[in-house]
Design a protein around this motif. Structure first.
Motif, PDB file in Angstrom:
ATOM      1  N   GLN A   2      -3.518 -36.248   9.409  1.00 11.48           N
ATOM      2  CA  GLN A   2      -2.255 -35.725   9.919  1.00 11.48           C
ATOM      3  C   GLN A   2      -2.047 -36.317  11.300  1.00 11.48           C
ATOM      4  N   VAL A   3      -0.932 -37.002  11.486  1.00 13.40           N
ATOM      5  CA  VAL A   3      -0.637 -37.678  12.743  1.00 13.40           C
ATOM      6  C   VAL A   3       0.601 -37.046  13.358  1.00 13.40           C
ATOM      7  N   LYS A   4       0.485 -36.726  14.620  1.00 10.76           N
ATOM      8  CA  LYS A   4       1.631 -36.256  15.397  1.00 10.76           C
ATOM      9  C   LYS A   4       1.888 -37.329  16.443  1.00 10.76           C
ATOM     10  N   ALA A   5       3.008 -38.035  16.300  1.00 15.39           N
ATOM     11  CA  ALA A   5       3.367 -39.113  17.217  1.00 15.39           C
ATOM     12  C   ALA A   5       4.485 -38.631  18.122  1.00 15.39           C
ATOM     13  N   ILE A   6       4.249 -38.741  19.425  1.00 17.13           N
ATOM     14  CA  ILE A   6       5.234 -38.318  20.415  1.00 17.13           C
ATOM     15  C   ILE A   6       5.619 -39.530  21.255  1.00 17.13           C
ATOM     16  N   ARG A   7       6.907 -39.874  21.238  1.00 14.89           N
ATOM     17  CA  ARG A   7       7.380 -40.986  22.048  1.00 14.89           C
ATOM     18  C   ARG A   7       7.553 -40.501  23.482  1.00 14.89           C
ATOM     19  N   ASN A   8       6.957 -41.198  24.427  1.00 12.85           N
ATOM     20  CA  ASN A   8       6.941 -40.765  25.826  1.00 12.85           C
ATOM     21  C   ASN A   8       8.323 -40.803  26.474  1.00 12.85           C
ATOM     22  N   GLU A   9       9.192 -41.714  26.074  1.00 15.57           N
ATOM     23  CA  GLU A   9      10.476 -41.892  26.737  1.00 15.57           C
ATOM     24  C   GLU A   9      11.385 -40.675  26.587  1.00 15.57           C
ATOM     25  N   ASP A  10      11.477 -40.136  25.364  1.00 14.17           N
ATOM     26  CA  ASP A  10      12.396 -39.025  25.115  1.00 14.17           C
ATOM     27  C   ASP A  10      11.717 -37.820  24.470  1.00 14.17           C
ATOM     28  N   GLU A  11      10.389 -37.836  24.379  1.00 13.21           N
ATOM     29  CA  GLU A  11       9.600 -36.748  23.783  1.00 13.21           C
ATOM     30  C   GLU A  11       9.968 -36.485  22.325  1.00 13.21           C
ATOM     31  N   LYS A  12      10.552 -37.473  21.653  1.00 14.60           N
ATOM     32  CA  LYS A  12      10.832 -37.342  20.233  1.00 14.60           C
ATOM     33  C   LYS A  12       9.512 -37.326  19.486  1.00 14.60           C
ATOM     34  N   GLN A  13       9.414 -36.458  18.498  1.00 18.94           N
ATOM     35  CA  GLN A  13       8.148 -36.223  17.820  1.00 18.94           C
ATOM     36  C   GLN A  13       8.304 -36.397  16.321  1.00 18.94           C
ATOM     37  N   LYS A  14       7.325 -37.021  15.691  1.00 18.41           N
ATOM     38  CA  LYS A  14       7.294 -37.166  14.235  1.00 18.41           C
ATOM     39  C   LYS A  14       5.916 -36.741  13.747  1.00 18.41           C
ATOM     40  N   ASN A  15       5.895 -36.004  12.654  1.00 13.97           N
ATOM     41  CA  ASN A  15       4.652 -35.630  11.999  1.00 13.97           C
ATOM     42  C   ASN A  15       4.528 -36.444  10.721  1.00 13.97           C
ATOM     43  N   MET A  16       3.390 -37.077  10.551  1.00 11.75           N
ATOM     44  CA  MET A  16       3.153 -37.915   9.385  1.00 11.75           C
ATOM     45  C   MET A  16       1.838 -37.503   8.743  1.00 11.75           C
ATOM     46  N   ILE A  17       1.777 -37.608   7.428  1.00 10.96           N
ATOM     47  CA  ILE A  17       0.553 -37.303   6.693  1.00 10.96           C
ATOM     48  C   ILE A  17       0.227 -38.507   5.824  1.00 10.96           C
ATOM     49  N   PHE A  18      -1.016 -38.960   5.921  1.00  7.64           N
ATOM     50  CA  PHE A  18      -1.508 -40.071   5.127  1.00  7.64           C
ATOM     51  C   PHE A  18      -2.688 -39.572   4.299  1.00  7.64           C
ATOM     52  N   THR A  19      -2.648 -39.830   2.998  1.00  5.31           N
ATOM     53  CA  THR A  19      -3.730 -39.412   2.112  1.00  5.31           C
ATOM     54  C   THR A  19      -4.137 -40.591   1.238  1.00  5.31           C
ATOM     55  N   LYS A  20      -5.426 -40.817   1.168  1.00  6.83           N
ATOM     56  CA  LYS A  20      -5.968 -41.881   0.320  1.00  6.83           C
ATOM     57  C   LYS A  20      -7.128 -41.326  -0.491  1.00  6.83           C
ATOM     58  N   ASP A  21      -7.233 -41.759  -1.749  1.00  3.98           N
ATOM     59  CA  ASP A  21      -8.329 -41.386  -2.644  1.00  3.98           C
ATOM     60  C   ASP A  21      -9.035 -42.644  -3.120  1.00  3.98           C
ATOM     61  N   TYR A  22     -10.324 -42.493  -3.407  1.00  6.63           N
ATOM     62  CA  TYR A  22     -11.075 -43.600  -3.972  1.00  6.63           C
ATOM     63  C   TYR A  22     -12.194 -43.045  -4.846  1.00  6.63           C
ATOM     64  N   ASP A  23     -12.305 -43.568  -6.072  1.00  6.34           N
ATOM     65  CA  ASP A  23     -13.368 -43.177  -6.997  1.00  6.34           C
ATOM     66  C   ASP A  23     -14.454 -44.238  -6.987  1.00  6.34           C
ATOM     67  N   TYR A  24     -15.699 -43.802  -7.045  1.00  6.05           N
ATOM     68  CA  TYR A  24     -16.806 -44.760  -7.082  1.00  6.05           C
ATOM     69  C   TYR A  24     -17.972 -44.172  -7.869  1.00  6.05           C
ATOM     70  N   ASN A  25     -18.840 -45.068  -8.345  1.00  6.92           N
ATOM     71  CA  ASN A  25     -19.982 -44.683  -9.172  1.00  6.92           C
ATOM     72  C   ASN A  25     -21.195 -44.364  -8.320  1.00  6.92           C
ATOM     73  N   ASN A  26     -22.038 -43.492  -8.840  1.00  6.32           N
ATOM     74  CA  ASN A  26     -23.313 -43.186  -8.217  1.00  6.32           C
ATOM     75  C   ASN A  26     -24.339 -44.155  -8.765  1.00  6.32           C
ATOM     76  N   ASN A  27     -24.972 -44.925  -7.887  1.00  5.76           N
ATOM     77  CA  ASN A  27     -25.973 -45.880  -8.344  1.00  5.76           C
ATOM     78  C   ASN A  27     -27.383 -45.298  -8.314  1.00  5.76           C
ATOM     79  N   GLY A  28     -27.525 -44.033  -7.932  1.00  2.00           N
ATOM     80  CA  GLY A  28     -28.826 -43.377  -7.950  1.00  2.00           C
ATOM     81  C   GLY A  28     -29.588 -43.432  -6.646  1.00  2.00           C
ATOM     82  N   ASP A  29     -29.284 -44.385  -5.790  1.00  7.22           N
ATOM     83  CA  ASP A  29     -29.972 -44.534  -4.513  1.00  7.22           C
ATOM     84  C   ASP A  29     -29.189 -43.794  -3.435  1.00  7.22           C
ATOM     85  N   VAL A  30     -29.820 -42.792  -2.824  1.00 12.13           N
ATOM     86  CA  VAL A  30     -29.129 -41.937  -1.861  1.00 12.13           C
ATOM     87  C   VAL A  30     -28.700 -42.721  -0.621  1.00 12.13           C
ATOM     88  N   SER A  31     -29.571 -43.582  -0.109  1.00 18.13           N
ATOM     89  CA  SER A  31     -29.213 -44.337   1.105  1.00 18.13           C
ATOM     90  C   SER A  31     -28.093 -45.332   0.823  1.00 18.13           C
TER      91      SER A  31
END
Length: 158
Positions: free
Chosen positions: A98-127
């Motif tokens: 969640q990003v809250k961007a505030i422009r310094n010149e006029d204090e205009k504010q925008k709220n943005m939300i970015f969401t990303k997903d990724y699936d991956y396999n377990n190879n058995g090695d914890v490290s």
């Protein structure tokens, strides 16, 4: 011998011609219309450090628009499937910023939300699994940072 002279001549011409790619990162940082005055982070440390490093180039310049950013980062890992023994075989990592961007010149504010997903396999090695998760978070942070920069460039359009 003649081939070597021709190759050296052509190499000398191409390396000293001053060619630089139009869309190189250096030109991109120089020709954008904003800078970042300050950034405040909370949440996932790995993702925040990656974003901080990627946005560092926008902090050292003065532009017509200057922003203050507040980022709240959340990451979660969940099991998607298990094998016949009940051990996890596939994971899903989700990053929500969640990003809250505030422009310094006029204090205009925008709220943005970015969401990303990724699936991956377990190879058995914890490290190796930890290293994989870290690399995925860094990669997803880069993608989200690119989207954030695009939205900041076009701040008036959103």
């Amino acid at each position: 011998m003649l081939k070597k002279i021709i190759i050296l001549f052509l190499l000398g011409l191409t390396t000293s011609c001053g060619y630089e790619a139009q869309y190189s990162k250096k030109n991109f940082y120089l020709h954008n219309n904003f800078s970042i005055a300050s950034i405040e982070f909370s949440g996932d440390r790995i993702t925040n450090l990656s974003i901080k490093n990627l946005l560092r180039n926008y902090s050292n310049i003065q532009r017509e628009q200057s922003f203050r950013l507040n980022l709240k980062t959340e990451s979660s890992t969940e099991i998607i499937s298990k094998d016949s023994k009940g051990d996890p075989s596939r994971y899903k990592i989700r990053i929500n910023i969640q990003v809250k961007a505030i422009r310094n010149e006029d204090e205009k504010q925008k709220n943005m939300i970015f969401t990303k997903d990724y699936d991956y396999n377990n190879n058995g090695d914890v490290s190796a699994l930890k290293v994989t998760e870290r690399e995925i978070k860094i990669s997803m942070a880069k993608t989200i940072t690119d989207e954030l920069v695009t939205k900041l460039i076009n701040f008036n359009d959103y």
